[in-house]
Design a protein around this motif. Structure first.
Motif, mmCIF file in Angstrom:
data_model
loop_
_atom_site.group_PDB
_atom_site.id
_atom_site.type_symbol
_atom_site.label_atom_id
_atom_site.label_comp_id
_atom_site.label_asym_id
_atom_site.label_seq_id
_atom_site.Cartn_x
_atom_site.Cartn_y
_atom_site.Cartn_z
ATOM 1 N N LEU A 42 0.823 -1.214 0.000
ATOM 2 C CA LEU A 42 0.000 0.000 0.000
ATOM 3 C C LEU A 42 0.855 1.262 0.000
ATOM 4 C CD1 LEU A 42 -2.820 -0.935 2.577
ATOM 5 C CD2 LEU A 42 -2.947 -0.994 0.083
ATOM 6 N N GLY A 43 2.165 1.084 0.017
ATOM 7 C CA GLY A 43 3.049 2.245 0.023
ATOM 8 C C GLY A 43 3.380 2.759 1.405
ATOM 9 N N TYR A 44 3.142 1.937 2.446
ATOM 10 C CA TYR A 44 3.443 2.327 3.820
ATOM 11 C C TYR A 44 4.602 1.487 4.334
ATOM 12 C CZ TYR A 44 -0.988 4.896 4.183
ATOM 13 O OH TYR A 44 -2.030 5.786 4.009
ATOM 14 N N GLY A 45 5.396 2.073 5.189
ATOM 15 C CA GLY A 45 6.493 1.337 5.794
ATOM 16 C C GLY A 45 6.458 1.477 7.303
ATOM 17 N N ILE A 46 6.876 0.436 8.008
ATOM 18 C CA ILE A 46 6.996 0.499 9.465
ATOM 19 C C ILE A 46 8.390 0.029 9.849
ATOM 20 C CG2 ILE A 46 4.558 0.280 10.085
ATOM 21 C CD1 ILE A 46 4.941 -2.702 10.367
ATOM 22 N N LYS A 47 8.938 0.642 10.886
ATOM 23 C CA LYS A 47 10.293 0.326 11.323
ATOM 24 C C LYS A 47 10.276 -0.884 12.241
ATOM 25 C CE LYS A 47 11.750 5.181 11.139
ATOM 26 N NZ LYS A 47 12.231 6.341 11.940
ATOM 27 N N LEU A 48 11.058 -1.887 11.888
ATOM 28 C CA LEU A 48 11.153 -3.106 12.667
ATOM 29 C C LEU A 48 12.579 -3.281 13.168
ATOM 30 C CD1 LEU A 48 9.148 -5.602 10.410
ATOM 31 C CD2 LEU A 48 8.302 -4.248 12.318
ATOM 32 N N SER A 49 12.712 -3.902 14.322
ATOM 33 C CA SER A 49 14.016 -4.248 14.867
ATOM 34 C C SER A 49 13.992 -5.731 15.193
ATOM 35 C CB SER A 49 14.307 -3.433 16.132
ATOM 36 O OG SER A 49 15.506 -3.852 16.732
ATOM 37 N N LYS A 50 14.648 -6.537 14.364
ATOM 38 C CA LYS A 50 14.644 -7.992 14.517
ATOM 39 C C LYS A 50 13.203 -8.513 14.579
ATOM 40 C CE LYS A 50 19.094 -8.159 16.924
ATOM 41 N NZ LYS A 50 19.818 -8.572 18.152
ATOM 42 N N LYS A 51 12.394 -8.046 13.646
ATOM 43 C CA LYS A 51 10.986 -8.436 13.530
ATOM 44 C C LYS A 51 10.164 -8.024 14.749
ATOM 45 C CE LYS A 51 11.729 -12.334 10.403
ATOM 46 N NZ LYS A 51 11.461 -13.766 10.145
ATOM 47 N N ASP A 52 10.702 -7.082 15.528
ATOM 48 C CA ASP A 52 9.985 -6.538 16.679
ATOM 49 C C ASP A 52 9.557 -5.116 16.345
ATOM 50 O OD1 ASP A 52 8.864 -6.401 19.129
ATOM 51 O OD2 ASP A 52 10.739 -6.434 20.271
ATOM 52 N N ILE A 53 8.576 -4.607 17.091
ATOM 53 C CA ILE A 53 8.058 -3.276 16.780
ATOM 54 C C ILE A 53 7.671 -2.564 18.058
ATOM 55 C CG2 ILE A 53 5.643 -4.004 16.506
ATOM 56 C CD1 ILE A 53 5.532 -2.025 14.096
ATOM 57 N N HIS A 54 7.834 -1.239 18.072
ATOM 58 C CA HIS A 54 7.407 -0.416 19.202
ATOM 59 C C HIS A 54 5.965 0.015 18.951
ATOM 60 C CE1 HIS A 54 7.078 3.111 21.841
ATOM 61 N NE2 HIS A 54 8.027 2.535 22.560
ATOM 62 N N PRO A 55 5.127 0.049 19.992
ATOM 63 C CA PRO A 55 3.732 0.452 19.774
ATOM 64 C C PRO A 55 3.597 1.831 19.146
ATOM 65 C CG PRO A 55 4.278 0.398 22.119
ATOM 66 C CD PRO A 55 5.367 -0.298 21.397
ATOM 67 N N GLY A 56 4.558 2.718 19.434
ATOM 68 C CA GLY A 56 4.507 4.057 18.851
ATOM 69 C C GLY A 56 4.575 4.035 17.337
ATOM 70 N N GLU A 57 5.243 3.010 16.784
ATOM 71 C CA GLU A 57 5.331 2.891 15.341
ATOM 72 C C GLU A 57 3.959 2.588 14.746
ATOM 73 O OE1 GLU A 57 7.379 3.136 11.722
ATOM 74 O OE2 GLU A 57 7.913 3.740 13.763
ATOM 75 N N LEU A 58 3.186 1.751 15.424
ATOM 76 C CA LEU A 58 1.832 1.453 14.961
ATOM 77 C C LEU A 58 0.912 2.654 15.172
ATOM 78 C CD1 LEU A 58 1.362 -2.235 16.183
ATOM 79 C CD2 LEU A 58 2.033 -1.401 13.924
ATOM 80 N N ALA A 59 1.134 3.381 16.256
ATOM 81 C CA ALA A 59 0.337 4.590 16.496
ATOM 82 C C ALA A 59 0.575 5.617 15.388
ATOM 83 C CB ALA A 59 0.683 5.188 17.861
ATOM 84 N N ARG A 60 1.847 5.760 14.985
ATOM 85 C CA ARG A 60 2.162 6.699 13.901
ATOM 86 C C ARG A 60 1.565 6.224 12.572
ATOM 87 N NH1 ARG A 60 6.819 7.251 17.080
ATOM 88 N NH2 ARG A 60 7.857 5.439 16.130
ATOM 89 N N LEU A 61 1.562 4.919 12.371
ATOM 90 C CA LEU A 61 0.963 4.362 11.153
ATOM 91 C C LEU A 61 -0.524 4.717 11.073
ATOM 92 C CD1 LEU A 61 0.839 2.341 8.712
ATOM 93 C CD2 LEU A 61 0.355 0.562 10.427
ATOM 94 N N LEU A 62 -1.243 4.509 12.186
ATOM 95 C CA LEU A 62 -2.674 4.803 12.190
ATOM 96 C C LEU A 62 -2.928 6.298 11.986
ATOM 97 C CD1 LEU A 62 -3.854 2.491 15.123
ATOM 98 C CD2 LEU A 62 -3.975 2.052 12.670
ATOM 99 N N ASP A 63 -2.064 7.110 12.584
ATOM 100 C CA ASP A 63 -2.220 8.557 12.429
ATOM 101 C C ASP A 63 -1.943 8.987 10.988
ATOM 102 O OD1 ASP A 63 -2.581 11.222 13.748
ATOM 103 O OD2 ASP A 63 -0.534 11.508 13.018
ATOM 104 N N LYS A 64 -0.944 8.379 10.358
ATOM 105 C CA LYS A 64 -0.584 8.718 8.983
ATOM 106 C C LYS A 64 -1.688 8.350 7.999
ATOM 107 C CE LYS A 64 3.141 8.046 5.588
ATOM 108 N NZ LYS A 64 4.426 7.347 5.306
ATOM 109 N N SER A 65 -2.400 7.252 8.274
ATOM 110 C CA SER A 65 -3.447 6.791 7.357
ATOM 111 C C SER A 65 -4.797 7.449 7.616
ATOM 112 C CB SER A 65 -3.600 5.275 7.458
ATOM 113 O OG SER A 65 -4.084 4.899 8.733
ATOM 114 N N LYS A 66 -4.884 8.224 8.689
ATOM 115 C CA LYS A 66 -6.167 8.839 9.064
ATOM 116 C C LYS A 66 -6.691 9.733 7.944
ATOM 117 C CE LYS A 66 -6.566 9.704 13.358
ATOM 118 N NZ LYS A 66 -7.548 8.636 13.672
ATOM 119 N N GLY A 67 -7.965 9.515 7.605
ATOM 120 C CA GLY A 67 -8.619 10.323 6.583
ATOM 121 C C GLY A 67 -8.395 9.842 5.170
#
Length: 660
Positions: free
Chosen positions: A427-452
């Motif tokens: 879909l053209g979105y990227g999320i930052k992973l560290s050894k296939k792990d993720i910080h919740p803030g990264e998902l929060a930013r993803l949801l905020d970026k896709s809003k609207g």
């Protein structure tokens, strides 16, 4: 069978609306496909022994049931149909498709057409039908409330309290609040405080107070001291643990505690002295808790307020003269709640925009109106204050290293995050992973970026699917969704057993009674308490959703042929689910009812595509539909599209689930 089996594996069988099913096992991170012939008579929820076979179904491995270890369905709610010298119970449960034969000696006074509860005596086989006996007559299906009662009975919910439990509750009510009870408690009866709840709420278990001290805030969260009246090992306590939670249906509440307690002596009713546990926090201008005090207290609430009243006051309207005494405090609360929310957002806490439903019933129990739940500034205010208290209490007792019950939300499994990352890349979105792990803030930013954006609903749903379910546990593993290292449920002991349990631990610790013997006792019982509470929470969520779904179907039975604007909510291999934002009702467009093309579901692309003309349906697409059919008994609503569809996002309501 010539295929090699790995024997002695155990799991839970999950049936579908089709002939096949799946097996879930704690030994594996994946589930296994089971064809109808390989289920060997297993029913939904059964604990089974199974073997993995070499065949595969798509990405899933296949399995075969080798033995049924424990039946999940032992009782069935259904309609009794008399037929000469015997009768049948036609099950309400779509997961149990066979009728149950009832011999005359087991009909126990049931009449034709009544709703009954039957115990299964034999599950039958290919040649024999299941057999059972009627153990309770629920009532006439046309009677008000019979439909909800059927759901409760089918789930095995205890409806009545045993007499010994009622007797203990009445005894506690008679004792009331005595002078002896106040010894050692902080007297907060002169502290200005309010309760904020729904208009219909009767079990008020939390009150709040707030004052400004220099440039800091002194926030008090005061919780009913239910443990004072529900003592460990009492009949009240045993019944509360058995229920583990209150269940909120569309037309009634099945409480964890008798109303003599939940609506009276344990309810923080305005103008009455009440025993409580208080968490008093000092919070700076950035939302950081710099100091706190957890103590036993006695309070007297000044005003019983509603979300509607407080929301109007926060917006500069409402009954300002009536609430003049607390108006400044409420405005200060509004300011602090925003500070706390901003602080949570900074650390990475995730807020999902999940549509919730409010069902309005008329005097006959019929759903006359269904609308989205209107969360507002007042509900968010209370949410922030309760979250702050829950985190503070959890951190304090984790650092004390005493036995406790925590509310954990584990990190998403690495394979689910990897799959989410791959999907988002398309879909053209990227999320930052560290050894296939993720910080919740990264998902929060993803949801905020896709809003609207048109893909917002799709991204939100796929992100939610990647998450694990929150559970109770004696281990403190943190809350991923809240980005909190420590979290527990402290604020609702009237309706949740874990809260009641930790209140006892808090009080024993504060009084210096948490010695080795008591610690060993809690270490022994808390795993069972946590497991039971998590299980009953899941059951409660399921039956609450089912009653709402049932009322939605009943409502739509009168709207067959009507047209609505909707949005694609989810996609499956059998059709397209569409939600109507106006009332949150969801229906299914079955592929067999899409006559303009032959459609297939592409799981990897998360889309439904027509093979000849290439028309595509994706989550979030706006679509005009007509109601084709609705059936309350089968809990089904069928739609068909009207005209074309549009790309876009349906408007939703922001809601933070209080059950975090």
């Amino acid at each position: 069978m010539s295929e090699k089996l790995d024997k002695n594996l155990t799991g839970r069988y999950v049936s579908t609306r089709h002939s096949y099913g799946f097996i879930e096992s704690v030994e594996f991170d994946e589930d296994f496909f089971v064809s109808g012939s390989d289920a060997k008579g297993a029913l939904h929820g059964d604990t089974v022994e199974f073997g993995i076979i070499s065949r595969s179904k798509g990405k899933r491995k296949c399995a075969v049931v080798t033995k049924i270890l424990e039946r999940a369905i032992t009782r069935i709610v259904g309609t009794y149909e008399k037929s000469g010298g015997y009768g049948f119970v036609v099950s309400d449960n779509p997961k149990f498709e066979k009728d149950i034969l009832i011999a005359l000696e087991y009909e126990n006074g049931a009449k034709d057409g009544l709703k009954v509860l039957a115990e299964i005596l034999s599950y039958g086989d290919k040649r024999r039908v299941p057999e059972g006996k009627i153990i309770e007559i629920i009532g006439d299906p046309e009677e008000k409330g019979c439909d909800v009662m059927c759901v409760a009975k089918a789930a095995g919910l205890p409806m009545e309290f045993p007499e010994v439990v009622i007797a203990e509750a009445k005894s506690a009510l008679e004792d009331g609040v005595e002078d002896e009870d106040l010894k050692g408690r902080k007297d907060l009866r002169d502290t200005l405080m309010i309760t904020i709840d729904g208009e219909d709420s009767k079990d008020l278990d939390d009150a709040v107070s707030l004052e400004k001290i220099g440039d800091k805030y002194k926030l008090g969260v005061h919780i009913a001291d239910v443990s004072h009246y529900v003592t460990e090992g009492s009949n009240l306590d045993k019944e509360a643990l058995n229920r583990a939670t209150s269940v909120y249906f569309v037309d009634r509440v099945i409480p964890m505690l008798p109303v003599e307690l939940s609506n009276d002596i344990c309810s923080l009713n305005a103008g009455s002295d009440r025993l409580s546990l208080s968490c008093i926090m000092i919070i700076d201008g950035k939302g950081k808790i710099t100091d706190y005090d957890i103590c036993e207290s006695v309070i007297n609430v000044d005003y019983r307020m509603t979300y509607t009243d407080v929301n109007r006051l926060l917006k500069g309207a409402g009954k300002r003269k009536r609430y003049a005494e607390v108006l400044d405090m409420i405005m200060l609360m509004g300011k602090l709640s925003k500070i706390l929310h901003k602080s949570r957002t900074r650390r990475g806490s995730i807020d999902f925009d999940l549509p919730q439903t409010k069902v309005y019933l008329n005097d006959d129990g019929f759903p006359e109106k269904i609308v989205p739940y209107e969360a507002n500034d007042a509900t968010w205010l209370i949410e922030e204050f309760m979250l702050a208290a829950n985190e503070t209490v959890a951190e304090d007792f984790c650092l004390r290293e005493v036995p406790f019950v925590y509310r954990n939300h584990e990190k998403p499994a690495s394979e689910k995050i990897s799959a989410l990352s791959e999907f988002l890349a398309n879909l053209g979105y990227g999320i930052k992973l560290s050894k296939k792990d993720i910080h919740p803030g990264e998902l929060a930013r993803l949801l905020d970026k896709s809003k609207g954006r048109p893909e917002e609903s799709l991204i939100q749903m796929m992100t939610l699917r990647s998450m694990q379910r929150a559970e109770y546990s004696p281990a403190c593993n943190g809350h991923f969704g809240l980005a909190a290292k420590y979290y527990c449920h402290f604020t609702s002991p009237i309706r949740r057993y874990p809260d009641l349990q930790i209140h006892r631990i808090i009080k024993e610790t504060l009084k210096g009674r948490m010695d080795e013997k008591r610690a060993a006792h809690y270490e022994k019982i808390l795993p069972g308490v946590s497991k039971r509470s998590s299980e009953m929470e899941r059951r409660s969520d399921e039956v609450e959703r089912e009653t709402v779904r049932m009322k939605m179907c009943e409502y739509m039975e009168l709207h067959v042929g009507d047209e609505y604007d909707g949005a694609v909510g989810s996609l499956t291999s059998w059709g397209i689910y569409v939600m109507l934002p106006k009332n949150t009702i969801e229906g299914l467009i079955r592929f067999e009812n899409l006559t303009d093309d032959h459609y297939r579901y592409d799981e990897k692309r998360m889309e439904v595509r027509g093979e000849r003309h290439g028309k595509i349906y994706r989550i979030g697409d706006k679509i005009r539909i007509k109601v084709l059919d609705a059936d309350k008994d089968s809990r089904s609503i069928d739609f068909v599209p009207v005209g074309g569809k549009k790309r876009g996002k349906a408007k939703g309501k922001r809601f933070k689930a209080r059950s975090k």
